[in-house]
Write a protein that holds these residues in place. Structure first.
Motif, PDB file in Angstrom:
ATOM      1  N   PRO A   8      27.109  34.438  52.060  1.00  0.00           N
ATOM      2  CA  PRO A   8      26.863  35.063  53.350  1.00  0.00           C
ATOM      3  C   PRO A   8      27.753  36.286  53.585  1.00  0.00           C
ATOM      4  N   ILE A   9      27.251  37.191  54.443  1.00  0.00           N
ATOM      5  CA  ILE A   9      28.051  38.358  54.835  1.00  0.00           C
ATOM      6  C   ILE A   9      29.081  37.881  55.857  1.00  0.00           C
ATOM      7  N   THR A  10      30.344  38.199  55.596  1.00  0.00           N
ATOM      8  CA  THR A  10      31.375  37.893  56.606  1.00  0.00           C
ATOM      9  C   THR A  10      32.283  39.110  56.730  1.00  0.00           C
TER      10      THR A  10
ATOM     11  N   THR B 280      34.411  52.502  61.691  1.00  0.00           N
ATOM     12  CA  THR B 280      34.176  51.155  61.166  1.00  0.00           C
ATOM     13  C   THR B 280      34.954  50.923  59.871  1.00  0.00           C
ATOM     14  N   LEU B 281      34.963  51.944  59.001  1.00  0.00           N
ATOM     15  CA  LEU B 281      35.716  51.797  57.747  1.00  0.00           C
ATOM     16  C   LEU B 281      37.207  51.631  58.034  1.00  0.00           C
ATOM     17  N   ILE B 282      37.714  52.395  59.022  1.00  0.00           N
ATOM     18  CA  ILE B 282      39.141  52.279  59.391  1.00  0.00           C
ATOM     19  C   ILE B 282      39.419  50.866  59.917  1.00  0.00           C
TER      20      ILE B 282
ATOM     21  N   HIS C 263      21.311  49.289  60.879  1.00  0.00           N
ATOM     22  CA  HIS C 263      22.338  48.816  59.938  1.00  0.00           C
ATOM     23  C   HIS C 263      23.720  49.314  60.355  1.00  0.00           C
ATOM     24  N   MET C 264      23.827  50.609  60.700  1.00  0.00           N
ATOM     25  CA  MET C 264      25.132  51.184  61.055  1.00  0.00           C
ATOM     26  C   MET C 264      25.680  50.518  62.313  1.00  0.00           C
ATOM     27  N   ILE C 265      24.776  50.245  63.273  1.00  0.00           N
ATOM     28  CA  ILE C 265      25.216  49.623  64.524  1.00  0.00           C
ATOM     29  C   ILE C 265      25.634  48.168  64.258  1.00  0.00           C
ATOM     30  N   LEU C 266      24.861  47.476  63.404  1.00  0.00           N
ATOM     31  CA  LEU C 266      25.202  46.079  63.092  1.00  0.00           C
ATOM     32  C   LEU C 266      26.553  45.994  62.387  1.00  0.00           C
ATOM     33  N   VAL C 267      26.767  46.866  61.382  1.00  0.00           N
ATOM     34  CA  VAL C 267      28.045  46.829  60.655  1.00  0.00           C
ATOM     35  C   VAL C 267      29.192  47.211  61.613  1.00  0.00           C
ATOM     36  N   ALA C 268      28.909  48.152  62.528  1.00  0.00           N
ATOM     37  CA  ALA C 268      29.947  48.603  63.470  1.00  0.00           C
ATOM     38  C   ALA C 268      30.329  47.522  64.471  1.00  0.00           C
TER      39      ALA C 268
ATOM     40  N   HIS D  57      25.037  49.128  46.157  1.00  0.00           N
ATOM     41  CA  HIS D  57      25.572  48.506  47.376  1.00  0.00           C
ATOM     42  C   HIS D  57      24.754  47.285  47.792  1.00  0.00           C
ATOM     43  N   MET D  58      23.429  47.435  47.803  1.00  0.00           N
ATOM     44  CA  MET D  58      22.580  46.326  48.247  1.00  0.00           C
ATOM     45  C   MET D  58      22.699  45.142  47.289  1.00  0.00           C
ATOM     46  N   TRP D  59      22.753  45.440  45.990  1.00  0.00           N
ATOM     47  CA  TRP D  59      22.880  44.370  44.989  1.00  0.00           C
ATOM     48  C   TRP D  59      24.168  43.593  45.233  1.00  0.00           C
TER      49      TRP D  59
ATOM     50  N   ALA E  21      32.219  38.905  66.230  1.00  0.00           N
ATOM     51  CA  ALA E  21      30.946  39.547  66.606  1.00  0.00           C
ATOM     52  C   ALA E  21      30.121  39.833  65.354  1.00  0.00           C
ATOM     53  N   MET E  22      30.762  40.387  64.316  1.00  0.00           N
ATOM     54  CA  MET E  22      30.029  40.702  63.078  1.00  0.00           C
ATOM     55  C   MET E  22      29.552  39.422  62.392  1.00  0.00           C
ATOM     56  N   ASN E  23      30.424  38.394  62.355  1.00  0.00           N
ATOM     57  CA  ASN E  23      30.046  37.134  61.699  1.00  0.00           C
ATOM     58  C   ASN E  23      28.850  36.478  62.392  1.00  0.00           C
TER      59      ASN E  23
ATOM     60  N   GLY F 264      14.388  40.463  54.180  1.00  0.00           N
ATOM     61  CA  GLY F 264      14.421  41.879  54.590  1.00  0.00           C
ATOM     62  C   GLY F 264      15.171  42.756  53.595  1.00  0.00           C
ATOM     63  N   GLY F 265      16.277  42.230  53.031  1.00  0.00           N
ATOM     64  CA  GLY F 265      17.088  43.020  52.088  1.00  0.00           C
ATOM     65  C   GLY F 265      16.258  43.548  50.917  1.00  0.00           C
ATOM     66  N   PRO F 266      15.622  42.615  50.136  1.00  0.00           N
ATOM     67  CA  PRO F 266      14.789  43.106  49.026  1.00  0.00           C
ATOM     68  C   PRO F 266      13.646  44.009  49.496  1.00  0.00           C
TER      69      PRO F 266
HETATM   70  C1  HEM Z   1      19.439  44.883  53.733  1.00  0.00           C
HETATM   71  C2  HEM Z   1      20.223  45.584  52.987  1.00  0.00           C
HETATM   72  C3  HEM Z   1      21.665  45.865  53.342  1.00  0.00           C
HETATM   73  C4  HEM Z   1      22.633  45.005  53.760  1.00  0.00           C
HETATM   74  C5  HEM Z   1      22.518  43.497  53.968  1.00  0.00           C
HETATM   75  C6  HEM Z   1      23.848  45.783  53.968  1.00  0.00           C
HETATM   76  C7  HEM Z   1      25.053  45.282  54.415  1.00  0.00           C
HETATM   77  C8  HEM Z   1      26.226  45.996  54.561  1.00  0.00           C
HETATM   78  C9  HEM Z   1      27.529  45.440  54.877  1.00  0.00           C
HETATM   79  C10 HEM Z   1      27.814  43.958  55.095  1.00  0.00           C
HETATM   80  C11 HEM Z   1      28.420  46.448  54.951  1.00  0.00           C
HETATM   81  C12 HEM Z   1      29.931  46.355  55.240  1.00  0.00           C
HETATM   82  C13 HEM Z   1      30.740  46.710  54.003  1.00  0.00           C
HETATM   83  C14 HEM Z   1      30.660  45.662  52.900  1.00  0.00           C
HETATM   84  O1  HEM Z   1      30.476  44.452  53.152  1.00  0.00           O
HETATM   85  O2  HEM Z   1      30.817  46.049  51.714  1.00  0.00           O
HETATM   86  C15 HEM Z   1      27.673  47.676  54.692  1.00  0.00           C
HETATM   87  C16 HEM Z   1      28.203  48.942  54.711  1.00  0.00           C
HETATM   88  C17 HEM Z   1      27.519  50.103  54.395  1.00  0.00           C
HETATM   89  N1  HEM Z   1      26.217  50.195  53.973  1.00  0.00           N
HETATM   90 FE1  HEM Z   1      24.907  48.656  53.846  1.00  0.00          FE
HETATM   91  N2  HEM Z   1      23.570  47.099  53.684  1.00  0.00           N
HETATM   92  C18 HEM Z   1      22.259  47.192  53.301  1.00  0.00           C
HETATM   93  C19 HEM Z   1      21.583  48.347  52.936  1.00  0.00           C
HETATM   94  C20 HEM Z   1      22.133  49.595  52.894  1.00  0.00           C
HETATM   95  C21 HEM Z   1      21.439  50.785  52.479  1.00  0.00           C
HETATM   96  C22 HEM Z   1      19.978  50.839  52.046  1.00  0.00           C
HETATM   97  C23 HEM Z   1      22.328  51.807  52.590  1.00  0.00           C
HETATM   98  C24 HEM Z   1      22.117  53.244  52.273  1.00  0.00           C
HETATM   99  C25 HEM Z   1      21.418  53.653  51.264  1.00  0.00           C
HETATM  100  C26 HEM Z   1      23.582  51.286  53.071  1.00  0.00           C
HETATM  101  C27 HEM Z   1      24.720  52.019  53.307  1.00  0.00           C
HETATM  102  C28 HEM Z   1      25.931  51.517  53.749  1.00  0.00           C
HETATM  103  C29 HEM Z   1      27.087  52.334  54.048  1.00  0.00           C
HETATM  104  C30 HEM Z   1      27.178  53.858  53.961  1.00  0.00           C
HETATM  105  C31 HEM Z   1      28.087  51.440  54.468  1.00  0.00           C
HETATM  106  C32 HEM Z   1      29.486  51.803  54.978  1.00  0.00           C
HETATM  107  C33 HEM Z   1      29.409  51.686  56.486  1.00  0.00           C
HETATM  108  C34 HEM Z   1      30.544  52.334  57.243  1.00  0.00           C
HETATM  109  O3  HEM Z   1      30.896  53.486  57.013  1.00  0.00           O
HETATM  110  O4  HEM Z   1      31.040  51.650  58.146  1.00  0.00           O
HETATM  111  N3  HEM Z   1      23.422  49.930  53.257  1.00  0.00           N
HETATM  112  N4  HEM Z   1      26.343  47.368  54.451  1.00  0.00           N
END
Ligand code: HEM
Length: 217
Positions: free
Chosen positions: A137-139, A207-209, A37-42, A128-130, A50-52, A67-69
């Motif tokens: 879609p995620i963009t 990534t946040l920056i 997840h961290m690598i994908l978001v990064a 966050h997940m909700w 790339a992210m899109n 996968g999310g649920p």
């Molecule tokens: C399948 C489920 C998940 C999806 C689709 C998802 C997706 C994303 C996306 C798109 C972002 C970018 C920020 C945003 O759009 O608000 C993000 C950031 C983040 N997510 Fe998730 N997430 C998931 C599950 C989780 C879980 C389970 C955790 C931890 C309990 C988590 C922790 C974080 C954190 C800490 C960030 C900030 C990343 C950063 O510092 O760059 N995520 N996530």
């Protein structure tokens, strides 16, 4: 004469071992998920495109929708399994705190950090997940807008270190408990775990920056 009405049944040794296995397996699965997840978001650091593209792939193949649920359910199941050993009552917390100070052993403190971060992750991770999964879609543009709003930046600045500490310590504890980290190489692995945690927090912050300054047409 007082009658003991307690219905607590102590699990047999084999079922306790079975539940420990499940706890470890769900934990290992969640560790792998969080690293990916961290690598994908990064990927946004390589550009919004790339992210899109990656996000589109995960949605077109229904991996995000299914996968999310599943990740959410695994997180809850992992929490329930781990909760067998977490001191929820005030007197239990007092006892474990005294023991930790008395034992003065780093791994006991790590366990306390693990229990504390678990509570925060359960609540914040679910929120966050909700929010993300009900706004597909995620963009990169939507993620950037969320973070630039300020609230989600603060939210992630809290969640990020909580998750990475929990994942790093969890990885180390799996190694100690299941025997691939021996007493003689404990220190080395501990250092490795700290470096790994530091690297993921660093990637998350960068990534946040990037999101904070991202402008999309
Ligand atoms: C399948 C489920 C998940 C999806 C689709 C998802 C997706 C994303 C996306 C798109 C972002 C970018 C920020 C945003 O759009 O608000 C993000 C950031 C983040 N997510 Fe998730 N997430 C998931 C599950 C989780 C879980 C389970 C955790 C931890 C309990 C988590 C922790 C974080 C954190 C800490 C960030 C900030 C990343 C950063 O510092 O760059 N995520 N996530």
């Amino acid at each position: 004469m007082s009658i003991n009405t307690s219905i607590y049944v102590r699990p047999s040794t084999s079922s306790a071992a079975y539940l420990d296995w499940l706890q470890m397996l769900t934990g290992a699965g969640l560790i792998l998920f969080m690293w990916s997840h961290m690598i994908l978001v990064a990927s946004v650091n390589l550009g919004a495109g790339a992210m899109n593209t990656l996000a589109h792939f995960f949605e077109a193949t229904y991996m995000a929708q299914v996968g999310g649920p599943l990740v959410g359910a695994t997180m809850l199941f992992h929490f329930i399994l781990a909760a067998r050993k977490v001191p929820f009552r005030a007197e239990q917390q007092g006892t474990i705190w005294k023991h930790a100070k008395f034992l003065h052993h780093q791994d006991t403190w790590l366990w306390l950090v693990q229990a504390f971060t678990a509570m925060i992750i359960l609540i914040m991770g679910s929120i966050h997940m909700w929010v993300v999964l009900t706004d597909l879609p995620i963009t990169a543009a939507k993620s950037a807008a969320r973070i630039q709003g300020g609230f989600w930046l603060v939210f992630y600045l809290i969640l990020l270190p909580m998750v990475e500490l929990h994942v790093g310590i969890g990885f180390y504890r799996i190694g100690v408990k299941w025997g691939f980290i021996k007493r003689k190489n404990r220190k080395k692995f501990h250092k490795f775990e700290n470096i790994l945690t530091g690297i993921f927090i660093f990637i998350g912050l960068i990534t946040l920056i990037r999101f904070w300054f991202l402008t999309t047409a």
